[in-house]
Design an enzyme around this catalytic site. Structure first.
Site, mmCIF file in Angstrom:
data_model
loop_
_atom_site.group_PDB
_atom_site.id
_atom_site.type_symbol
_atom_site.label_atom_id
_atom_site.label_comp_id
_atom_site.label_asym_id
_atom_site.label_seq_id
_atom_site.Cartn_x
_atom_site.Cartn_y
_atom_site.Cartn_z
ATOM 1 N N TYR A 188 -9.970 5.623 20.066
ATOM 2 C CA TYR A 188 -10.221 4.295 18.964
ATOM 3 C C TYR A 188 -9.157 3.191 19.697
ATOM 4 O O TYR A 188 -10.073 2.115 19.887
ATOM 5 C CB TYR A 188 -10.064 4.702 17.900
ATOM 6 N N GLN A 202 0.743 -1.216 0.221
ATOM 7 C CA GLN A 202 -0.148 -0.441 0.579
ATOM 8 C C GLN A 202 0.745 0.803 0.604
ATOM 9 O O GLN A 202 2.137 0.993 0.053
ATOM 10 C CB GLN A 202 -0.786 0.372 1.343
ATOM 11 N N ASP A 255 0.610 -13.067 7.304
ATOM 12 C CA ASP A 255 -1.221 -13.284 7.141
ATOM 13 C C ASP A 255 -2.130 -13.567 8.012
ATOM 14 O O ASP A 255 -1.348 -14.510 9.365
ATOM 15 C CB ASP A 255 -1.503 -13.620 6.081
ATOM 16 N N GLY A 256 -2.453 -12.876 9.108
ATOM 17 C CA GLY A 256 -3.002 -13.343 9.965
ATOM 18 C C GLY A 256 -4.156 -14.427 9.843
ATOM 19 O O GLY A 256 -4.115 -15.626 11.214
ATOM 20 N N ASP A 282 -9.818 0.322 5.826
ATOM 21 C CA ASP A 282 -11.562 -0.706 5.666
ATOM 22 C C ASP A 282 -11.467 -1.621 4.218
ATOM 23 O O ASP A 282 -10.413 -1.580 4.529
ATOM 24 C CB ASP A 282 -11.876 0.877 4.999
ATOM 25 N N ASP A 330 -7.514 -4.910 14.079
ATOM 26 C CA ASP A 330 -7.491 -3.357 13.887
ATOM 27 C C ASP A 330 -7.052 -3.209 12.375
ATOM 28 O O ASP A 330 -5.845 -3.338 12.399
ATOM 29 C CB ASP A 330 -6.384 -3.310 14.596
ATOM 30 N N SER A 331 -8.835 -3.779 11.725
ATOM 31 C CA SER A 331 -8.357 -3.422 10.443
ATOM 32 C C SER A 331 -7.994 -2.157 9.408
ATOM 33 O O SER A 331 -9.246 -1.307 10.176
ATOM 34 C CB SER A 331 -8.674 -4.516 9.317
ATOM 35 N N ASP A 359 0.664 0.004 13.666
ATOM 36 C CA ASP A 359 0.850 1.209 14.638
ATOM 37 C C ASP A 359 1.072 0.907 16.120
ATOM 38 O O ASP A 359 1.942 1.655 16.572
ATOM 39 C CB ASP A 359 -0.125 2.200 14.979
#
Length: 342
Positions: free
Chosen positions: A124, A94, A200-201, A221, A218-219, A149
């Site tokens: 959040y 990304q 990959d989770g 959109d 915690d993704s 983060d």
């Protein structure tokens, strides 16, 4: 000449650093004087690659302001004034942009969408972590999917009963820029209970079934690489990775914008989980100033009342979450309650 993403019907031709010619069609155009894009620090670099690779975050900074527009919130935008661009590059997955804003501290943007601002991130991070953790009487093993983060890790670390914290983040660049530019969140990585998996989770959960007491997703959109995190198979994978009595909490989009996403997802996972609830928090820099959480249980009832209360010391460290707000966050406006659950 290149396409400017928020206005795909227009072409912007760069002539000078402060002069852009906007071609509205092939026959006519008018010129607009714009300030140069935000001053970049030495650590930043332009994203490499072609438009086909996706959004270029620098294109969203015009006249000293970052403008967030997205297909998931049509007809509205969020703008933050930029003081300085700190980092900009394309990771394997990304577009990554970090800038210092004039009033919101440092800001992390992924694929053109605001993920974190230092000014309001606590509302959040605290809610997505403490709603499931305090709803569980004794969580020992916690898995975080996404959340590179580090803010969720910071909040989980406040629970002394937790013995193991695993985070699966597929994009290592998010972790790296957060450690460098968002230390107030990335401090969560310093806890000795934390294990980091760059993978990959879903695959990790396949390899660790019936293991975790709480799973927090915690993704970003549901577009691009995060889209699979909003599909029923992923929720099945979380259910299988939970121990009996476990709780999952996932980013649940916005009730003002995404009922068409929230309702069918909740309907589908109600067949899998013992109970499925929906809570929300307020956060000024997310679309419509609000974001929700899907909270589901395995062999356990509702999560709207805390099973544990934060110690006085921990509560003083919190800026948003409280036992009272825990219960209140599950009380939905009438339109949302009818639309999601009726």
């Amino acid at each position: 000449i290149y396409h400017f993403h928020p206005f795909n019907e227009r072409l912007f031709e760069i002539r000078k650093p402060s002069h852009i010619s906007i071609h509205l069609d092939s026959k006519k155009h008018k010129e607009a004087q714009l300030l140069p894009r935000a001053i970049m620090s030495n650590d930043s670099k332009e994203a490499e690659g072609t438009p086909e690779q996706g959004i270029n975050g620098m294109d969203l900074i015009i006249d000293g302001w970052f403008h967030e527009r997205g297909i998931l919130w049509p007809g509205q935008a969020m703008s933050l004034q930029v003081k300085k661009v700190i980092d900009h590059h394309r990771s394997l997955y990304q577009d990554v942009l970090v800038f210092e804003s004039t009033h919101h501290g440092n800001v992390l943007v992924l694929d053109g969408v605001i993920q974190v601002t230092e000014r309001d991130e606590h509302s959040y991070q605290e809610m997505i972590a403490h709603l499931p953790l305090y709803a569980h009487p004794e969580p020992k093993r916690v898995l975080v999917i996404g959340g590179g983060d580090g803010g969720v890790l910071r909040e989980i670390a406040k629970h002394e009963c937790v013995e193991e914290i695993v985070i699966c983040e597929i994009d290592k660049d998010v972790i790296e820029v957060s450690k460098k530019y968002l230390p107030g969140l990335a401090c969560g990585y310093s806890d000795p209970r934390v294990t980091v998996k760059i993978m990959d989770g879903a695959k990790f959960m396949e390899e660790n079934q019936n293991h975790f007491d709480v799973i927090i997703t915690d993704s970003s959109d549901p577009v691009g690489p995060a889209s699979v995190l909003f599909e029923t198979p992923f929720y099945k994978g979380m259910h299988e990775a939970l121990r009996e009595g476990g709780i999952v909490c996932t980013q649940g989009e916005c009730m003002w914008l995404h009922i068409d996403l929230i309702k069918p997802l909740i309907n589908s996972i109600q067949r899998i989980y013992t109970d499925v609830g929906y809570a929300y928090t307020t956060i000024p820099t997310y679309p419509s100033g609000q974001i929700g959480f899907i909270i589901a249980t395995k062999g356990r009832g509702k999560c709207d009342v805390p099973a544990r209360i934060a110690s006085e010391e921990v509560q003083k460290s919190l800026k948003y979450y409280s036992p009272e707000l825990h219960q209140a966050s599950f009380v939905l406006p009438a339109f949302a309650k009818r639309a999601i659950f009726d």
